[in-house]
Design an enzyme around this catalytic site. Structure first.
Site, mmCIF file in Angstrom:
data_model
loop_
_atom_site.group_PDB
_atom_site.id
_atom_site.type_symbol
_atom_site.label_atom_id
_atom_site.label_comp_id
_atom_site.label_asym_id
_atom_site.label_seq_id
_atom_site.Cartn_x
_atom_site.Cartn_y
_atom_site.Cartn_z
ATOM 1 C CG ASP A 381 -1.922 1.111 1.229
ATOM 2 O OD1 ASP A 381 -1.990 1.856 0.228
ATOM 3 O OD2 ASP A 381 -2.640 1.272 2.234
ATOM 4 C CB CYS A 408 -3.840 6.328 -3.129
ATOM 5 S SG CYS A 408 -2.113 6.793 -2.854
#
Length: 457
Positions: A381, A408
């Site tokens: 992540d 993201c």
């Protein structure tokens, strides 16, 4: 290119770009128009001419999209925080699948034309979802204002009622501005003045607890402000000070000191609680974080025999979602406070199969592998910059059988997939709307090691 700055042109908008801007062609030249929507006929004025494209500002909409809506925020046209509030929400979700496709088409990872991109999981009520506020503070003619910079500038837009910000954090921020003015505390100015630069306020959705950080360019006595705040808001559990003396776009300096209250606040995700220190990273949309972690767990397909590597682990939240279901979890993060939180969170949950270290994933993982460790499952992540090249090289050298990439940033995701698909097959990409009304989306990517590759020993 027969275009010049201030030239006014008609334009038909063909699609939306990765930053939410309308895109059209004028005599075969690509034109980007913020605020325009796909299918609209607009009149615009050129603001910038580059080698292969031009930028323009929207002057008039001659033919309006049937999906255009009136933005619910009074400063939407000024503030740079949101880019898509003028597009109906269900169409925002479709757009967020499309920006994944655009990124894949640009970088062309192996087999990208056939990837399964699942419909974006959105919110039932996409407002006041941001549990973390990070506003700049400036003084104008003796009045203290807080808010966000206008897009592409350092011009502060005062924000007192943000449509996407949690209502309590906004209320506290408004009070902070009034107290800084009342007690005449010095406010930072980029040219000459030292003082308060930025204020961060975070709310734990599960407990309602609040955490504040004052980011300052010199040491200040905040006693009077703190006393008034904690009297007025019993939800406040932590007030900290961070000193950043550098003239930089980076928000934080290296050292954070708790001035008042507890070192951490308590939050909850899925079926476990955890602690957050002021600097520790946690997703800013707690409601959608539940969905994000559920999708990450689903994508990894746990059997119970996994040794899971949790790169960029933060306070351990994603890894902790797996911890009771696997043999072991190992994680790392560059922020010492986050690793301290991760260790405490694992201890509170009674977990004995976790291990966390401070440092960069690209440094620690090769060290572990050199000492004989082998992960059988990997979760990454990363920040918006994507995977570090050294970490990518380690993953490709010792690829665990299965991997979940939580992203993201669609561009760095697509870039990284060009390398990862040398040894992995992309099973699907699940888009999740963590940031309604913005041009950003989160993605969970399920990857499986290709069967025709040699097994590592």
């Amino acid at each position: 290119m027969n275009l010049s700055v201030k030239q006014k042109i008609p334009l038909k908008i063909k699609r939306l770009g990765i930053n939410g801007e309308g895109i059209g062609f004028y005599k075969k030249t690509l034109i980007f128009v913020p605020g325009a929507l796909q299918g609209e006929d607009v009149f615009c004025q050129i603001t910038s001419v580059k080698k292969n494209f031009a930028e323009a500002k929207l002057l008039k909409i001659n033919k309006k999209s049937k999906f255009r809506v009136k933005p619910a925020c009074s400063v939407y046209d000024l503030c740079g925080g949101c880019q898509l509030m003028h597009l109906r929400y269900d169409k925002q979700l479709v757009y967020k699948e499309d920006i994944i496709r655009q990124a894949l088409k640009k970088f062309k990872p192996k087999g990208y034309e056939h990837y399964e991109i699942r419909p974006t999981i959105g919110m039932t009520d996409p407002k006041h979802y941001r549990a973390k506020l990070q506003f700049q503070v400036r003084s104008f003619s003796g009045s203290v204002m807080s808010g966000l910079y206008a897009a592409g500038s350092h011009r502060l837009i005062a924000v007192e009622d943000c449509f996407v910000q949690d209502k309590l954090t906004q209320q506290v921020m408004n009070t902070v501005s009034r107290l800084l003015e009342k007690y005449r505390l010095p406010i930072y100015n980029e040219r000459r003045s030292a003082g308060v630069r930025t204020v961060m306020i975070r709310k734990a959705q599960a407990t309602g607890q609040l955490q504040l950080i004052f980011i300052v360019s010199k040491t200040l006595d905040l006693t009077e402000v703190i006393n008034d705040l904690v009297d007025q808001y019993p939800e406040i559990k932590t007030i900290a000070l961070n000193i950043n003396t550098r003239k930089t776009s980076e928000i934080y300096g290296e050292k954070t000191i708790v001035l008042w209250g507890e070192d951490t606040i308590e939050e909850e995700v899925l079926d476990y609680r955890f602690e957050l220190s002021p600097r520790a990273f946690y997703q800013l949309n707690p409601q959608q974080t539940q969905i994000l972690y559920q999708e990450a767990v689903k994508a990894l397909e746990i059997t119970g025999e996994e040794d899971v590597l949790d790169a960029y682990c933060g306070v351990g939240t994603i890894g902790l979602a797996f911890a009771r279901k696997v043999k072991s979890i190992r994680g790392m993060d560059i922020i010492p406070e986050a690793i301290a939180d991760a260790k405490r969170n694992a201890e509170r949950l009674g977990l004995t199969n976790t291990h966390y270290e401070v440092g960069k994933a690209e440094d620690i993982i090769p060290k572990w592998y050199k000492n004989g460790y082998r992960a059988t499952a990997l979760i990454v992540d990363p920040p918006r910059t994507g995977l570090d090249s050294k970490l990518l090289a380690t993953i490709l050298r010792f690829p665990p059988p299965k991997m979940v990439y939580v992203s993201c940033n669609t561009s760095t995701l697509a870039r990284d997939l060009t390398k990862l698909t040398a040894v992995y097959q992309v099973k699907y990409i699940q888009s999740i709307d963590m940031f309604p009304h913005t041009s950003r989306t989160e993605a969970v990517v399920k990857l499986e090691k290709k069967q025709n590759k040699k097994q590592d020993t």
